[in-house]
Design a protein around this motif. Structure first.
Motif, PDB file in Angstrom:
ATOM      1  N   ALA A 226      -1.837  -3.905   4.607  1.00 26.13           N
ATOM      2  CA  ALA A 226      -0.806  -4.628   4.891  1.00 26.13           C
ATOM      3  C   ALA A 226      -0.836  -6.158   4.944  1.00 26.13           C
ATOM      4  O   ALA A 226      -0.126  -6.928   4.513  1.00 26.13           O
ATOM      5  N   VAL A 227      -2.213  -6.498   5.394  1.00 24.54           N
ATOM      6  CA  VAL A 227      -2.510  -7.915   5.686  1.00 24.54           C
ATOM      7  C   VAL A 227      -2.436  -8.494   4.203  1.00 24.54           C
ATOM      8  O   VAL A 227      -2.040  -9.714   4.044  1.00 24.54           O
ATOM      9  N   ARG A 228      -3.144  -7.858   3.376  1.00 31.08           N
ATOM     10  CA  ARG A 228      -3.051  -8.289   1.703  1.00 31.08           C
ATOM     11  C   ARG A 228      -1.725  -8.294   1.180  1.00 31.08           C
ATOM     12  O   ARG A 228      -1.508  -9.331   0.306  1.00 31.08           O
ATOM     13  N   MET A 229      -1.125  -7.006   1.467  1.00 37.88           N
ATOM     14  CA  MET A 229       0.274  -6.820   0.499  1.00 37.88           C
ATOM     15  C   MET A 229       1.460  -7.317   1.109  1.00 37.88           C
ATOM     16  O   MET A 229       2.440  -7.923   0.553  1.00 37.88           O
ATOM     17  N   GLY A 230       1.224  -7.732   2.357  1.00 36.90           N
ATOM     18  CA  GLY A 230       2.599  -8.257   3.078  1.00 36.90           C
ATOM     19  C   GLY A 230       3.819  -7.323   3.123  1.00 36.90           C
ATOM     20  O   GLY A 230       3.698  -6.090   3.264  1.00 36.90           O
ATOM     21  N   PRO A 231       4.899  -7.822   2.954  1.00 38.36           N
ATOM     22  CA  PRO A 231       6.300  -6.794   2.988  1.00 38.36           C
ATOM     23  C   PRO A 231       6.343  -6.095   1.926  1.00 38.36           C
ATOM     24  O   PRO A 231       7.179  -5.158   1.880  1.00 38.36           O
ATOM     25  N   ARG A 232       5.422  -6.191   0.979  1.00 34.08           N
ATOM     26  CA  ARG A 232       5.384  -5.336  -0.209  1.00 34.08           C
ATOM     27  C   ARG A 232       5.004  -3.710   0.103  1.00 34.08           C
ATOM     28  O   ARG A 232       5.279  -2.979  -0.688  1.00 34.08           O
ATOM     29  N   LEU A 233       4.256  -3.539   1.124  1.00 30.85           N
ATOM     30  CA  LEU A 233       3.771  -2.456   1.706  1.00 30.85           C
ATOM     31  C   LEU A 233       4.524  -1.904   3.055  1.00 30.85           C
ATOM     32  O   LEU A 233       4.414  -2.611   3.961  1.00 30.85           O
ATOM     33  N   ARG A 234       5.146  -0.813   2.916  1.00 33.11           N
ATOM     34  CA  ARG A 234       5.910  -0.041   4.098  1.00 33.11           C
ATOM     35  C   ARG A 234       5.050   1.241   4.266  1.00 33.11           C
ATOM     36  O   ARG A 234       4.892   1.771   3.172  1.00 33.11           O
ATOM     37  N   TYR A 235       4.925   1.758   5.423  1.00 35.37           N
ATOM     38  CA  TYR A 235       4.466   3.005   5.388  1.00 35.37           C
ATOM     39  C   TYR A 235       5.082   3.821   6.735  1.00 35.37           C
ATOM     40  O   TYR A 235       5.617   3.164   7.806  1.00 35.37           O
ATOM     41  N   ARG A 236       5.176   5.142   6.667  1.00 35.18           N
ATOM     42  CA  ARG A 236       5.555   6.029   7.873  1.00 35.18           C
ATOM     43  C   ARG A 236       4.575   7.033   7.864  1.00 35.18           C
ATOM     44  O   ARG A 236       4.273   7.777   6.852  1.00 35.18           O
TER      45      ARG A 236
END
Length: 350
Positions: A226-236
């Motif tokens: 998430a540090v690299r992709m920012g808001p483009r990565l969401r996870y559950r």
């Protein structure tokens, strides 16, 4: 010397009692004596022979067969000692003279002595061969278990560098374009590796890796991405409390999550979501683990990639013939991997 198993001793003793009863029936049918008397003599002599042979064999060679020559000597000594001793005990229990039955030597006594010698030799071979076969079976199962564990360790050693190299490649790309995020990613990588190393040592000491530990590592890895992709990565991550202690092979799900990010979310400008869920399966004793994403998807390939190959091999080694991996993908529809494993009770868990 390993301790004697009382259940094994009881089973052998019962076999000796049955064998002695058959001999008493045969003597009664041939000689016409009273069955009760023959049974008493047969049990006293036969159990004495069994006790001396089995006990002596364990003393000579606790793990199995001591050899033909030592075993032959042991059988002869056991029979010669047990015959007069067993006769005396039977006479005492029947209220007869202690030397009764030995007065008609050599004709009848020698015949019974030879029969006892043959029965003792057969019994010794039968019980010892069964013990040796059981020991060989246990040794084979232990060798297979150790080979399976070694195979899993080898797969782990391939997975961890694969993940690390991918992360370093991403970090290298960020250094030139976004140094601040590269620094944050490096810090997160440092935390991830420290937590992974600590968890690996703990699991090696405890001898188990749980779903809770697997999900914790996934959270660390996804936070790193998430540090690299920012808001483009969401996870559950969805792990029911009742399944948190279920044992699984380490790094079982991470290759699937990496595939979701690399092939599903990274090519998409909007990114997407990665979902990892654990639940009870349709079968009573099934555990289902699902890894899916909402990325761009991909067309099915006749040659599976590194992640799917490694997961299938790990399932085959950890749960031979008892686990499945169903992978589905389609252009624009994301990907979905469903693992079905045997659900283990706390008593059966390694």
């Amino acid at each position: 010397m390993p301790p004697l198993n009382p259940f094994v001793i009881a089973r052998r003793a019962f076999g000796a009692v049955v064998f002695n009863t058959v001999i008493a029936l045969a003597i009664t049918a041939v000689m016409g004596d009273h069955f009760a008397d023959n049974l008493m003599y047969s049990q006293c002599i036969g159990l004495s022979i069994w006790a001396l042979i089995d006990g002596g064999r364990h003393v000579l060679h606790p793990s199995g067969w001591p050899g033909a020559a030592p075993m032959a000597v042991l059988v002869v000594v056991a029979v010669l000692a047990s015959y007069p001793g067993g006769m005396a005990v039977a006479n005492l229990l029947l209220g007869r003279d202690l030397l009764n039955g030995l007065s008609n030597f050599p004709r009848a006594t020698l015949g019974l002595l030879l029969m006892s010698l043959a029965a003792g030799g057969f019994g010794a071979y039968f019980f010892t061969s069964r013990a040796m076969l059981a020991g060989a079976r246990l040794a084979r199962e232990e060798a297979l278990r150790q080979a399976s564990e070694a195979r899993l360790r080898l797969l782990e050693s391939q997975l961890e560098p694969h993940m690390l190299f991918n992360t370093l490649a991403n970090l290298r790309a960020l250094i030139g374009t976004d140094p601040e995020r590269a620094t944050a990613m490096l810090d997160r990588l440092n935390d991830f590796l420290r937590a992974t190393l600590t968890a690996s040592r703990t699991e090696a000491t405890a001898g188990r890796h749980t779903l809770q530990a697997e999900f914790d590592r996934l959270r660390d890895y996804l936070e790193l991405m998430a540090v690299r992709m920012g808001p483009r990565l969401r996870y559950r991550l969805d792990l029911p409390e009742a399944l948190a202690s279920q044992p699984v092979p380490p790094l079982l799900l991470q290759p699937l999550v990496e595939n979701c990010i690399r092939h599903g979310l990274e090519p998409s400008r909007e990114g997407g979501e990665v979902r990892v869920m654990a639940r009870r399966g349709a079968g009573v004793q099934d555990l289902e683990l699902e890894v899916s994403d909402t990325g761009v998807g991909c067309a099915p390939s006749p040659t599976p990639g590194f992640g799917l190959t490694q997961v299938r091999e790990r399932l085959a080694n950890a749960y031979p013939g008892r686990a499945e991996l169903d992978w589905q993908a389609g252009p624009g529809g994301g990907t979905r991997a469903l693992l079905t494993l045997p659900l283990q009770t706390p008593a059966a868990a390694p």
